[in-house]
Design a protein around this motif. Structure first.
Motif, PDB file in Angstrom:
ATOM      1  N   GLU A 111      -2.085   4.686  11.212  1.00  0.00           N
ATOM      2  CA  GLU A 111      -2.096   5.636  10.099  1.00  0.00           C
ATOM      3  C   GLU A 111      -0.720   6.280  10.003  1.00  0.00           C
ATOM      4  O   GLU A 111      -0.172   6.732  11.014  1.00  0.00           O
ATOM      5  CB  GLU A 111      -3.159   6.710  10.350  1.00  0.00           C
ATOM      6  N   GLU A 122      -3.838   2.454   0.770  1.00  0.00           N
ATOM      7  CA  GLU A 122      -3.380   3.821   0.586  1.00  0.00           C
ATOM      8  C   GLU A 122      -4.601   4.697   0.359  1.00  0.00           C
ATOM      9  O   GLU A 122      -5.438   4.403  -0.495  1.00  0.00           O
ATOM     10  CB  GLU A 122      -2.426   3.917  -0.597  1.00  0.00           C
ATOM     11  N   THR A 123      -4.719   5.757   1.125  1.00  0.00           N
ATOM     12  CA  THR A 123      -5.897   6.616   1.069  1.00  0.00           C
ATOM     13  C   THR A 123      -5.459   8.067   0.875  1.00  0.00           C
ATOM     14  O   THR A 123      -4.264   8.392   1.013  1.00  0.00           O
ATOM     15  CB  THR A 123      -6.708   6.502   2.372  1.00  0.00           C
ATOM     16  N   CYS A 166       1.514   8.988   7.398  1.00  0.00           N
ATOM     17  CA  CYS A 166       1.550   9.852   6.217  1.00  0.00           C
ATOM     18  C   CYS A 166       2.808  10.698   6.274  1.00  0.00           C
ATOM     19  O   CYS A 166       3.388  10.933   7.329  1.00  0.00           O
ATOM     20  CB  CYS A 166       0.301  10.737   6.136  1.00  0.00           C
ATOM     21  N   ALA A 194       0.854  -1.183   0.000  1.00  0.00           N
ATOM     22  CA  ALA A 194       0.000   0.000   0.000  1.00  0.00           C
ATOM     23  C   ALA A 194       0.887   1.228   0.000  1.00  0.00           C
ATOM     24  O   ALA A 194       1.515   1.541   1.024  1.00  0.00           O
ATOM     25  CB  ALA A 194      -0.928  -0.002   1.218  1.00  0.00           C
ATOM     26  N   GLY A 195       0.965   1.889  -1.155  1.00  0.00           N
ATOM     27  CA  GLY A 195       1.843   3.042  -1.255  1.00  0.00           C
ATOM     28  C   GLY A 195       3.284   2.653  -0.974  1.00  0.00           C
ATOM     29  O   GLY A 195       3.803   1.676  -1.539  1.00  0.00           O
ATOM     30  N   ARG A 203       8.430   0.399   5.673  1.00  0.00           N
ATOM     31  CA  ARG A 203       8.486   1.145   4.424  1.00  0.00           C
ATOM     32  C   ARG A 203       9.403   0.422   3.454  1.00  0.00           C
ATOM     33  O   ARG A 203      10.460  -0.076   3.842  1.00  0.00           O
ATOM     34  CB  ARG A 203       9.017   2.565   4.660  1.00  0.00           C
ATOM     35  N   GLN A 234     -11.103   5.345   3.360  1.00  0.00           N
ATOM     36  CA  GLN A 234     -10.930   6.146   2.146  1.00  0.00           C
ATOM     37  C   GLN A 234     -11.540   7.534   2.280  1.00  0.00           C
ATOM     38  O   GLN A 234     -11.071   8.483   1.650  1.00  0.00           O
ATOM     39  CB  GLN A 234     -11.564   5.432   0.950  1.00  0.00           C
ATOM     40  N   GLY A 247      -3.353   9.208   3.811  1.00  0.00           N
ATOM     41  CA  GLY A 247      -2.149   8.469   4.136  1.00  0.00           C
ATOM     42  C   GLY A 247      -2.396   6.967   4.149  1.00  0.00           C
ATOM     43  O   GLY A 247      -3.497   6.490   3.867  1.00  0.00           O
ATOM     44  N   LEU A 248      -1.351   6.249   4.502  1.00  0.00           N
ATOM     45  CA  LEU A 248      -1.505   4.797   4.635  1.00  0.00           C
ATOM     46  C   LEU A 248      -2.327   4.494   5.876  1.00  0.00           C
ATOM     47  O   LEU A 248      -2.091   5.055   6.954  1.00  0.00           O
ATOM     48  CB  LEU A 248      -0.138   4.128   4.768  1.00  0.00           C
ATOM     49  N   ARG A 249      -3.286   3.583   5.730  1.00  0.00           N
ATOM     50  CA  ARG A 249      -4.059   3.131   6.881  1.00  0.00           C
ATOM     51  C   ARG A 249      -4.053   1.612   6.919  1.00  0.00           C
ATOM     52  O   ARG A 249      -4.309   0.965   5.909  1.00  0.00           O
ATOM     53  CB  ARG A 249      -5.481   3.687   6.823  1.00  0.00           C
TER      54      ARG A 249
END
Length: 388
Positions: free
Chosen positions: A247, A173-174, A249, A146-147, A372, A208, A177-179
């Motif tokens: 979360e 990925e929203t 970001c 996700a991202g 990451r 989202q 940010g990443l959730r």
């Protein structure tokens, strides 16, 4: 569709092995029938050893394909008919007729048994394909990407034959940010799937569109409350769900985030080769129990650093017991394996957990190793090193 293709590919890979095994079995049984019948034809009439050969086509019916079983049955009938007609000269015609009729009856029964078994296997395969597709639609296969974040890990259902059960997870990925979420439904196996799916679907939608992690948790609470109300109307049990929401970001050193726990167990932060048990965001009740206090759940800020790893799990891991009754020492295992890459760490943890419990988990167990992704240059170097 991907799950269907994977299932068909596995079936095609398995079928040649089964066919070869059945062919060898049929050949050996046919040879054994011929050899025993030949020996029976050379012995006196007082010893009729081929009478036990009726087990051969019945065994073939349980292990071979229909054509292979038909071959064994044909060899059985032909061989014993020859013995009955020519190897036992003092038999009365009525005795010969009864013997031959019994052999044909055994052969027909073996063919019917084989056909029934194959039909049941085909039905089971179709049912398994449907269940597999539904379960894959509920939980995405690991690793998740996700991202800029990747999550390796494993999921093991305590219910034999089930791909999913009481544990849920997701990373998306929203615009905010990443959730990421991991949850544990009260109970295990198939009965817990309904509540888990309700919470999971709510998270995917709310993450989202809602700006705060606190609002996402509230939306998940509302979804589970509606599910429990329907369960009561249908005479089934209410359920609660523990969940941990994260979360993140922002890039690199500017990254910021929040953590919110709905009665979930602590997570583990791996930073600088050291393992830290973290209880950030604890204090909230599990989802489905929010009405007991009426207080909103509040997340807390976290400050991720470059190179951090986060290990999330459910209590099916930390409360897994070994043969001596001790709990699985997850923190100690992580402390000894901080030098491993996430895929290898996930494999090592799963294998070690199975050894520790003797393969007998009492609850669904899930582990997510989240980090990451390294820069593209680092990924290329790692790929080249792995290829070498």
């Amino acid at each position: 569709m991907r799950a269907h293709r994977a299932h068909r590919g596995a079936h095609r890979a398995h079928r040649p092995r089964s066919w070869e095994s059945g062919r060898r079995t049929a050949a050996l049984l046919s040879l054994a029938i011929v050899v025993v019948a030949a020996l029976d034809a050379t012995t006196g009439p007082e010893l009729h050893i081929s009478a036990f050969l009726g087990l051969a086509p019945l065994y073939a019916a349980l292990r071979c394909s229909f054509p292979q079983t038909r071959l064994v049955a044909a060899v059985f009938v032909a061989s014993l008919t020859y013995v009955d007609l020519f190897a036992v000269p003092d038999w009365a015609p009525a005795s010969r007729a009864v013997g031959i009729f019994g052999e044909y009856l055994v052969a027909v029964f073996a063919l019917v048994l084989c056909r029934t078994r194959l039909q049941r296997e085909a039905l089971y395969e179709r049912t398994s394909l449907v269940a597999d597709t539904v379960q894959r639609a509920m939980l995405r296969e690991l690793p998740l990407v996700a991202g800029p974040v990747e999550a390796y890990g494993f999921y093991v259902s305590a219910q034999e034959g089930a791909r999913v059960g009481g544990d849920i997870y997701e990373a998306i990925e929203t615009p905010h940010g990443l959730r990421l979420m991991i949850g544990d439904v009260q109970g295990k196996g198939m009965p817990a799937i309904g509540a888990g799916l309700e919470v999971l679907a709510s998270f995917r939608e709310a993450a989202q569109h809602l700006e705060s992690l606190d609002s996402v948790a509230e939306r998940m609470e509302q979804a589970l409350t509606r599910y429990n109300a329907r369960s009561l109307e249908q005479g089934t049990d209410e359920r609660f769900v523990t969940a941990l929401l994260m979360e993140v970001c922002g890039p690199g050193e500017l990254a910021r985030g929040r953590m919110l726990s709905c009665g979930h167990i602590p997570y583990y932060l791996v930073r600088g080769g050291r393992v830290h048990e973290r209880r950030d965001g604890e204090g909230g009740l599990p989802l489905g129990l929010g009405a007991l206090t009426g207080e909103p759940r509040r997340g807390v800020r976290i400050r991720p650093e470059p190179g951090d790893w986060v290990v999330l799990c459910t209590d099916g891991v930390t409360e897994a017991r070994g043969q001596d009754g001790e709990f699985y020492p997850l923190a100690a295992r992580l402390a000894g394996w901080t030098d491993l890459e996430p895929p290898e760490l996930a494999r090592r943890l799963r294998a070690d957990l199975e050894r520790f419990t003797g393969g007998e988990l009492l609850d669904d167990a899930t582990v997510l190793v989240v980090r990451r992704r390294p820069p593209a240059t680092d990924q290329l170097s790692m790929a080249r090193a792995a290829a070498a």
